[in-house]
Design a protein around this motif. Structure first.
Motif, PDB file in Angstrom:
ATOM      1  N   GLU A   1      -1.192   2.232   5.463  1.00 44.90           N
ATOM      2  CA  GLU A   1      -0.536   0.948   5.206  1.00 44.90           C
ATOM      3  C   GLU A   1       0.881   1.072   5.744  1.00 44.90           C
ATOM      4  OE1 GLU A   1      -0.927  -0.329   1.166  1.00 44.90           O
ATOM      5  OE2 GLU A   1      -3.084   0.066   1.093  1.00 44.90           O
ATOM      6  N   LEU A   2       1.022   0.762   7.026  1.00 41.45           N
ATOM      7  CA  LEU A   2       2.283   1.005   7.719  1.00 41.45           C
ATOM      8  C   LEU A   2       3.425   0.201   7.112  1.00 41.45           C
ATOM      9  CD1 LEU A   2       3.004   2.815  10.140  1.00 41.45           C
ATOM     10  CD2 LEU A   2       2.829   0.798  11.601  1.00 41.45           C
ATOM     11  N   ASP A   3       3.180  -1.069   6.817  1.00 35.76           N
ATOM     12  CA  ASP A   3       4.244  -1.912   6.264  1.00 35.76           C
ATOM     13  C   ASP A   3       4.668  -1.438   4.876  1.00 35.76           C
ATOM     14  OD1 ASP A   3       4.188  -3.450   8.537  1.00 35.76           O
ATOM     15  OD2 ASP A   3       2.825  -4.954   7.702  1.00 35.76           O
ATOM     16  N   GLY A   4       3.732  -0.901   4.110  1.00 35.72           N
ATOM     17  CA  GLY A   4       4.060  -0.413   2.775  1.00 35.72           C
ATOM     18  C   GLY A   4       4.522   1.025   2.760  1.00 35.72           C
ATOM     19  N   ALA A   5       4.543   1.683   3.934  1.00 38.41           N
ATOM     20  CA  ALA A   5       4.967   3.085   4.059  1.00 38.41           C
ATOM     21  C   ALA A   5       4.182   3.987   3.110  1.00 38.41           C
ATOM     22  CB  ALA A   5       6.474   3.229   3.808  1.00 38.41           C
ATOM     23  N   GLU A   6       2.859   3.876   3.176  1.00 39.38           N
ATOM     24  CA  GLU A   6       2.019   4.702   2.315  1.00 39.38           C
ATOM     25  C   GLU A   6       0.636   4.870   2.940  1.00 39.38           C
ATOM     26  OE1 GLU A   6       2.317   2.309  -1.183  1.00 39.38           O
ATOM     27  OE2 GLU A   6       0.440   1.228  -0.777  1.00 39.38           O
ATOM     28  N   VAL A   7      -0.063   5.887   2.449  1.00 38.19           N
ATOM     29  CA  VAL A   7      -1.462   6.082   2.827  1.00 38.19           C
ATOM     30  C   VAL A   7      -2.274   6.207   1.547  1.00 38.19           C
ATOM     31  CG1 VAL A   7      -1.107   7.145   5.090  1.00 38.19           C
ATOM     32  CG2 VAL A   7      -1.106   8.584   3.048  1.00 38.19           C
ATOM     33  N   SER A   8      -3.490   5.689   1.600  1.00 37.05           N
ATOM     34  CA  SER A   8      -4.440   5.857   0.497  1.00 37.05           C
ATOM     35  C   SER A   8      -5.528   6.803   0.980  1.00 37.05           C
ATOM     36  CB  SER A   8      -5.051   4.509   0.095  1.00 37.05           C
ATOM     37  OG  SER A   8      -4.067   3.661  -0.463  1.00 37.05           O
ATOM     38  N   VAL A   9      -5.837   7.810   0.175  1.00 41.38           N
ATOM     39  CA  VAL A   9      -6.823   8.819   0.575  1.00 41.38           C
ATOM     40  C   VAL A   9      -7.796   9.061  -0.561  1.00 41.38           C
ATOM     41  CG1 VAL A   9      -5.276   9.963   2.213  1.00 41.38           C
ATOM     42  CG2 VAL A   9      -5.306  10.711  -0.170  1.00 41.38           C
ATOM     43  N   THR A  10      -8.966   9.586  -0.208  1.00 37.01           N
ATOM     44  CA  THR A  10      -9.962   9.993  -1.189  1.00 37.01           C
ATOM     45  C   THR A  10     -10.030  11.507  -1.162  1.00 37.01           C
ATOM     46  OG1 THR A  10     -11.230   7.989  -0.787  1.00 37.01           O
ATOM     47  CG2 THR A  10     -12.361   9.796  -1.919  1.00 37.01           C
ATOM     48  N   GLY A  11      -9.625  12.146  -2.282  1.00 34.34           N
ATOM     49  CA  GLY A  11      -9.550  13.596  -2.343  1.00 34.34           C
ATOM     50  C   GLY A  11     -10.750  14.214  -3.027  1.00 34.34           C
ATOM     51  N   LYS A  12     -10.550  15.412  -3.558  1.00 38.54           N
ATOM     52  CA  LYS A  12     -11.631  16.131  -4.226  1.00 38.54           C
ATOM     53  C   LYS A  12     -12.109  15.351  -5.445  1.00 38.54           C
ATOM     54  CE  LYS A  12     -10.369  20.815  -2.786  1.00 38.54           C
ATOM     55  NZ  LYS A  12      -9.983  22.176  -3.231  1.00 38.54           N
ATOM     56  N   GLY A  13     -13.398  15.460  -5.731  1.00 30.93           N
ATOM     57  CA  GLY A  13     -13.961  14.730  -6.856  1.00 30.93           C
ATOM     58  C   GLY A  13     -14.037  13.241  -6.603  1.00 30.93           C
ATOM     59  N   ASN A  14     -13.925  12.849  -5.320  1.00 29.01           N
ATOM     60  CA  ASN A  14     -13.995  11.430  -4.938  1.00 29.01           C
ATOM     61  C   ASN A  14     -12.905  10.598  -5.604  1.00 29.01           C
ATOM     62  OD1 ASN A  14     -15.383   9.704  -3.175  1.00 29.01           O
ATOM     63  ND2 ASN A  14     -16.539   8.775  -4.857  1.00 29.01           N
ATOM     64  N   LYS A  15     -11.748  11.234  -5.845  1.00 23.66           N
ATOM     65  CA  LYS A  15     -10.639  10.550  -6.515  1.00 23.66           C
ATOM     66  C   LYS A  15      -9.685   9.955  -5.489  1.00 23.66           C
ATOM     67  CE  LYS A  15     -10.811  13.342 -10.735  1.00 23.66           C
ATOM     68  NZ  LYS A  15     -10.073  14.262 -11.626  1.00 23.66           N
ATOM     69  N   ARG A  16      -9.355   8.703  -5.689  1.00 25.17           N
ATOM     70  CA  ARG A  16      -8.475   7.970  -4.785  1.00 25.17           C
ATOM     71  C   ARG A  16      -7.026   8.091  -5.264  1.00 25.17           C
ATOM     72  NH1 ARG A  16      -9.896   3.429  -2.230  1.00 25.17           N
ATOM     73  NH2 ARG A  16     -11.711   4.649  -1.607  1.00 25.17           N
ATOM     74  N   ARG A  17      -6.124   8.286  -4.310  1.00 27.02           N
ATOM     75  CA  ARG A  17      -4.706   8.274  -4.650  1.00 27.02           C
ATOM     76  C   ARG A  17      -3.922   7.677  -3.486  1.00 27.02           C
ATOM     77  NH1 ARG A  17      -5.291  13.393  -2.538  1.00 27.02           N
ATOM     78  NH2 ARG A  17      -3.541  14.240  -1.356  1.00 27.02           N
ATOM     79  N   THR A  18      -2.769   7.150  -3.796  1.00 26.14           N
ATOM     80  CA  THR A  18      -1.881   6.580  -2.787  1.00 26.14           C
ATOM     81  C   THR A  18      -0.583   7.364  -2.793  1.00 26.14           C
ATOM     82  OG1 THR A  18      -2.856   4.382  -3.053  1.00 26.14           O
ATOM     83  CG2 THR A  18      -0.672   4.500  -2.044  1.00 26.14           C
ATOM     84  N   VAL A  19      -0.137   7.780  -1.612  1.00 24.90           N
ATOM     85  CA  VAL A  19       1.080   8.587  -1.515  1.00 24.90           C
ATOM     86  C   VAL A  19       2.030   7.953  -0.506  1.00 24.90           C
ATOM     87  CG1 VAL A  19       0.040  10.766  -2.215  1.00 24.90           C
ATOM     88  CG2 VAL A  19      -0.061  10.096   0.161  1.00 24.90           C
ATOM     89  N   PRO A  20       3.328   8.098  -0.717  1.00 23.21           N
ATOM     90  CA  PRO A  20       4.305   7.514   0.215  1.00 23.21           C
ATOM     91  C   PRO A  20       4.370   8.298   1.521  1.00 23.21           C
ATOM     92  CG  PRO A  20       5.420   8.733  -1.536  1.00 23.21           C
ATOM     93  CD  PRO A  20       3.969   8.721  -1.896  1.00 23.21           C
ATOM     94  N   VAL A  21       4.851   7.622   2.546  1.00 18.73           N
ATOM     95  CA  VAL A  21       5.046   8.234   3.865  1.00 18.73           C
ATOM     96  C   VAL A  21       6.532   8.152   4.195  1.00 18.73           C
ATOM     97  CG1 VAL A  21       4.462   8.118   6.317  1.00 18.73           C
ATOM     98  CG2 VAL A  21       2.732   7.543   4.592  1.00 18.73           C
ATOM     99  N   GLY A  22       7.115   9.283   4.578  1.00 17.37           N
ATOM    100  CA  GLY A  22       8.542   9.328   4.883  1.00 17.37           C
ATOM    101  C   GLY A  22       8.902   8.636   6.182  1.00 17.37           C
ATOM    102  N   SER A  23      10.194   8.402   6.375  1.00 17.19           N
ATOM    103  CA  SER A  23      10.666   7.627   7.525  1.00 17.19           C
ATOM    104  C   SER A  23      10.359   8.319   8.853  1.00 17.19           C
ATOM    105  CB  SER A  23      12.169   7.377   7.399  1.00 17.19           C
ATOM    106  OG  SER A  23      12.876   8.610   7.314  1.00 17.19           O
ATOM    107  N   HIS A  24      10.490   9.643   8.908  1.00 16.62           N
ATOM    108  CA  HIS A  24      10.221  10.351  10.165  1.00 16.62           C
ATOM    109  C   HIS A  24       8.739  10.281  10.511  1.00 16.62           C
ATOM    110  CE1 HIS A  24      14.254  12.011  10.726  1.00 16.62           C
ATOM    111  NE2 HIS A  24      14.276  12.225   9.413  1.00 16.62           N
TER     112      HIS A  24
END
Length: 310
Positions: free
Chosen positions: A174-197
């Motif tokens: 999500e480029l405009d929101g500066a974040e990515v959503s991923v599905t990790g271990k145990g099929n758990k979804r999380r959203t993490v921020p993306v830094g400016s660089h």
């Protein structure tokens, strides 16, 4: 030998050689393990070895500085022998059962220093030349690994944006929101921020990203315009680290460890680091507190006037 003079260890080794067809090297290892056990137990009759004897043998090896891994291997070797012996004699119980090797010391994850991590992800293969699309792709991947602490499988699974399917997106940018959503271990979804660089590197890559050969929305593409695999990402990071002169061997999880360690050093918020990494239990995250102490100890050694007394 037992009271009747039967050399059970030799018979067992013969079985391993003929029926299981183990190599001479492996047979020698079994032979040494059994000879060592006989010496440690002080017992010539295998049928009289008891669990207490095995525990004492294990403890003695541990006191001699034998590693937990080696003791575990020896216990496995002994367990196999006594399991076989129980079918040949009146031995009613395997004396090695329930005997565990000492716990292995948990090694700390490898993490780069802040300067080394920044140098790794910010460096280009040809600083004076116009970067190629492949180099822009690498830069975006490496910046994102360090910026957001992603697992390499999570990075490889990212799409340009969310797609309901089929198949549905496992992760997306999500480029405009500066974040990515991923599905990790145990099929758990999380959203993490993306830094400016990382965002800047992603925009540079997206400006030259070709259409995927299979029409997918894969964010990162290989030279055949197909989704980048985790293995290829690992190899490209390793090659990049060698080119820019990183002193240690680097794989994607090193950048994840570096992300966690540096974030904890700056914030001290273990719970936040747990959420960003996607750890189900905080005990998985607590290992980074030891890395944090290493950082504090290094600062102390460099700064305290009494730290380097002769």
């Amino acid at each position: 030998m037992d009271a009747a003079g039967t050399d059970w260890s030799q018979r067992y080794l013969a079985v391993l050689a003929t029926q299981r067809q183990l190599s001479p090297h492996t047979l020698d290892a079994y032979r040494r393990d059994l000879a060592e056990l006989a010496a440690l137990c002080g017992q010539a009759d295998w049928t009289r070895v008891r669990q207490a004897d095995i525990r004492r043998a294990s403890a003695r090896l541990h006191s001699q500085g034998v590693s937990a891994r080696t003791i575990a291997r020896k216990l496995s070797s002994w367990r196999g022998f006594f399991g076989w012996l129980a079918h040949q004699t009146t031995l009613t119980a395997n004396p090695v059962d329930s005997v565990r090797a000492p716990k292995r010391p948990k090694s700390l994850p490898k993490a780069l220093s802040v300067d080394d991590a920044v140098h790794l992800v910010a460096s280009t293969a040809r600083p004076a030349a116009m970067p190629t699309p492949a180099e822009l792709c690498d830069r975006a991947m490496f910046e994102l690994l360090y910026s957001s602490g992603l697992r390499v499988s999570e990075l490889a699974g990212l799409d340009l944006h969310y797609q309901a399917g089929p198949p549905p997106s496992l992760g997306w940018l999500e480029l405009d929101g500066a974040e990515v959503s991923v599905t990790g271990k145990g099929n758990k979804r999380r959203t993490v921020p993306v830094g400016s660089h990382a965002l800047a590197a992603l925009r540079a890559w997206l400006a030259v990203r070709p259409a995927a050969a299979d029409g997918s929305l894969a964010l990162f593409l290989n030279q055949r315009a197909r989704r980048m695999s985790a293995r290829v990402i690992q190899l490209r990071l390793k090659q990049h680290a060698l080119r820019v002169g990183t002193a240690v061997q680097v794989h994607p999880h090193v950048l994840r460890h570096s992300f966690a360690s540096h974030l904890l050093q700056s914030s001290g918020d273990l719970r936040a680091v747990q959420d960003l990494l996607g750890h189900a239990s905080i005990t998985s995250t607590q290992v980074y507190t030891a890395l944090d102490f290493q950082h504090l100890a290094a600062v102390y050694d460099q700064a305290h006037p009494r730290a380097k007394m002769k």
